[in-house]
Design an enzyme around this catalytic site. Structure first.
Site, PDB file in Angstrom:
ATOM      1  N   CYS A 152      53.387  38.969  69.987  1.00  0.00           N
ATOM      2  CA  CYS A 152      54.437  38.185  69.386  1.00  0.00           C
ATOM      3  C   CYS A 152      54.074  37.655  68.023  1.00  0.00           C
ATOM      4  O   CYS A 152      54.216  38.409  67.347  1.00  0.00           O
ATOM      5  CB  CYS A 152      54.752  36.961  70.388  1.00  0.00           C
ATOM      6  SG  CYS A 152      56.358  36.053  69.993  1.00  0.00           S
TER       7      CYS A 152
ATOM      8  N   HIS B 141      56.058  39.507  75.481  1.00  0.00           N
ATOM      9  CA  HIS B 141      54.839  38.963  76.146  1.00  0.00           C
ATOM     10  C   HIS B 141      54.732  39.668  77.417  1.00  0.00           C
ATOM     11  O   HIS B 141      55.325  39.601  78.570  1.00  0.00           O
ATOM     12  CB  HIS B 141      55.214  37.557  76.503  1.00  0.00           C
ATOM     13  CG  HIS B 141      55.309  36.637  75.142  1.00  0.00           C
ATOM     14  ND1 HIS B 141      54.342  35.842  74.744  1.00  0.00           N
ATOM     15  CD2 HIS B 141      56.302  36.376  74.504  1.00  0.00           C
ATOM     16  CE1 HIS B 141      54.428  35.356  73.825  1.00  0.00           C
ATOM     17  NE2 HIS B 141      55.867  35.464  73.490  1.00  0.00           N
TER      18      HIS B 141
ATOM     19  N   GLU C  66      51.899  39.923  79.031  1.00  0.00           N
ATOM     20  CA  GLU C  66      51.078  39.229  80.044  1.00  0.00           C
ATOM     21  C   GLU C  66      51.964  38.679  81.019  1.00  0.00           C
ATOM     22  O   GLU C  66      51.577  38.329  82.128  1.00  0.00           O
ATOM     23  CB  GLU C  66      50.456  38.048  79.396  1.00  0.00           C
ATOM     24  CG  GLU C  66      51.167  37.140  78.822  1.00  0.00           C
ATOM     25  CD  GLU C  66      51.655  37.159  77.362  1.00  0.00           C
ATOM     26  OE1 GLU C  66      51.930  36.020  76.498  1.00  0.00           O
ATOM     27  OE2 GLU C  66      51.823  38.341  76.942  1.00  0.00           O
TER      28      GLU C  66
END
EC number: 6.3.4.2
Length: 542
Positions: A380, A514, A516
């Site tokens: 990001c 993102h 994750e």
């Protein structure tokens, strides 16, 4: 018919209700049951989207674009089930719904009160949409006695009577502190916490007792006697080396058996935990170690990067290595040379963030990684800073900056004013509200064939979760690519850059999304698995 497990907490906050709920969900799921997890947060914010990361921690984003509590990340990681916007609610959201109804006249002139209107809104949230599930696990945020949590406690008390007999079980997570001077674990805090809960009309069926050492049988019997629960329902929750040990630890202590028994269900078949055993075995017996530097701006509270931390460890699980994290406040590099901090690490990760503070330090970290050939992962904001670094130092755009920091002569990163979500055109302005107005949730991206990132994914079509309102300016794409930076992924309409990489670098990838948020211990995200693999190779060179 769904059965409900309500998890409350007592004595102190941060005992791990979210982990307990997620672990129980994983255990029930391992027996073949369909499980849903939901979080009820007592704070007055409508959602955590505008809350400071250093106060609240991470904002977890769902596929459908909800900004939610970080515990939903635990729920997803432990069960593999993707959460939705209907799995988290706050007091702020409840009051907003009620006020909207009152303004529309839905209450037909009635006096709107906490009971029944607020409690009914909570009960409706808890019970709606559950017909496809065997168990619904509801975590109540905060601690028993908190004034903010009172409407939630009253609502789940009422549900104990509203639901069919035998379909609601209450689990109370509490703390049993060890007093060194006395050489004893003390039951009194738990006793008082349970009395507080009972005074609200809730009688726990199961006590889940956190402790840093084995709880003697005599103390368990004491808790059973004074807290009015069966001896078998006093379950110790001992500290463990890593959170992925929790499902098996709780199963060993009999939590899932006791929950099923409380519902009158025969605890069979036994849960299949072989995958969890393999994960924990890999964590306990690593074949190497890598050090990853996280250059961030919220390093004072690690919970601000909760999913990121877990995803890195998932990458370690995939590669059978231990991942050691070096936390570096990005502002340090605005005053000091990054080399002494970074020359011994095996990978550099620059995570998401907001605002100008610390941005120059992140740019310096990206330059160090590019020039020294150290694996770099920009997520990001971390991707945006890597692009600004390339513009300044490779493309001869010395004034390259982001409009997030103020007016820019060379707006290499700028505010997104229009983008497509599904079939709808989304529009934003700089003067608009901050809450819920970012590019949120899952969006598709098209990866360029033959690039490193497409090889990592094994596909050119992907979908990932986003949370940002600024984007790399496509007007600089050709100029940057002429200097060696490849825009390896774009939005399907070709307007928004989604991923970048350097083909001549061992591993330098930036992503606007993102990843994750979609990583699991049983299914590590391919980007994190590949990043840790590259860091492992780097560890052999340093």
């Amino acid at each position: 018919m769904a059965r409900y497990v309500f998890i409350t907490g007592g004595v102190v906050s941060s005992l791990g209700k979210g982990i307990a709920a997620a672990a129980l969900g994983a255990l029930l799921q391992a027996r073949g049951y369909r499980v849903r997890l939901r979080k009820l947060d007592p704070y007055l914010n409508v959602d955590p989207g505008t809350m400071s990361p250093t106060q609240h921690g991470e904002v977890f984003v769902t596929d459908d674009g909800a900004e939610t509590d970080l515990d939903l990340g635990h729920y997803e990681r432990f069960t593999g089930r993707s959460a939705t916007k209907t799995d988290n609610i706050t007091t702020g959201r409840i009051y907003k719904n009620i006020i909207d109804k009152e303004r529309r006249g839905d209450y037909l002139g009635a006096t709107v009160q906490v009971i029944p209107h607020v409690t009914n809104e909570i009960k409706d949230f808890v019970t709606e949409g559950n017909k496809d599930y065997d168990f619904v696990i509801c975590e109540i945020g905060g601690t028993v006695g908190d004034i903010e949590a009172m409407p939630f406690m009253e609502a789940i008390r009422q549900l104990g009577n509203d639901l069919p007999r035998g379909t609601a079980v209450y689990v109370h997570l509490t703390l049993m502190p060890y007093i060194p001077a006395a050489g004893e674990l003390k039951t009194k805090p738990t006793q008082h916490s349970v009395k507080e809960l009972q005074a609200l009309g809730i009688h726990p069926d199961i006590l889940l007792v956190r402790a840093d050492r084995e709880i003697p049988e005599a103390e368990r019997r004491k808790l059973s006697l004074f807290c009015n629960v069966r001896p078998s329902a006093v379950i110790q929750a001992l500290d463990v080396a890593n959170i992925y040990d929790v499902p098996m630890a709780y199963h060993k202590e009999g939590l899932d058996d006791e929950v099923l028994a409380a519902f009158g269900i025969e605890p069979a078949p036994k849960p299949r935990l072989d995958q969890w055993e393999e994960v924990c075995n890999r964590i306990r017996t690593p074949e190497g170690e890598v050090t990853i530097a996280i250059v961030g701006k919220y390093t004072g509270l690690k919970d601000a990067y909760k999913s990121l931390i877990e995803a890195l460890h998932h990458g370690g699980i995939a590669n059978r290595v231990k991942v050691k994290l070096e936390w570096i406040e990005s502002e340090v590099f605005e005053k000091e040379d990054p080399a002494p901090y970074l020359e011994k690490v095996h990978g550099i990760l620059v995570p998401g963030g907001f605002g100008e503070r610390g941005s120059e330090g992140k740019i310096h970290a990206a330059r160090f990684a590019r020039e020294r050939k150290v694996p770099y992962f920009g997520i990001c904001f971390g991707m945006q800073m890597a692009v600004i670094e390339a513009a300044r130092n490779l493309a001869d755009v010395p004034d390259a900056s982001s409009t997030e920091f103020g007016p820019a002569k060379e707006p290499v990163v700028g505010l997104m004013t229009e983008w497509v979500k599904g079939n709808e055109l989304q529009k934003r302005t700089a003067a608009g509200d901050l809450g819920g107005t970012m590019r949120l949730g899952a969006y598709k991206a098209a990866l360029k064939k033959g690039t490193k990132i497409s090889e990592i994914y094994g596909s050119t079509d992907i979908s990932e979760r986003h949370r940002h309102r600024y984007e790399v300016n496509i007007d600089y794409k050709d100029r940057l690519e002429s200097c060696g930076l490849v825009f390896s992924g774009m939005s399907p309409d070709g307007v928004l850059p989604e991923t970048i990489e350097y083909p001549d670098h061992p591993w330098f990838i930036g992503v606007q999304y993102h990843p994750e948020l979609k990583s699991r211990p049983l299914d590590p995200h391919p980007l994190f698995a590949s990043f840790i693999e590259a860091a492992t190779e780097q560890s052999r060179l340093v």
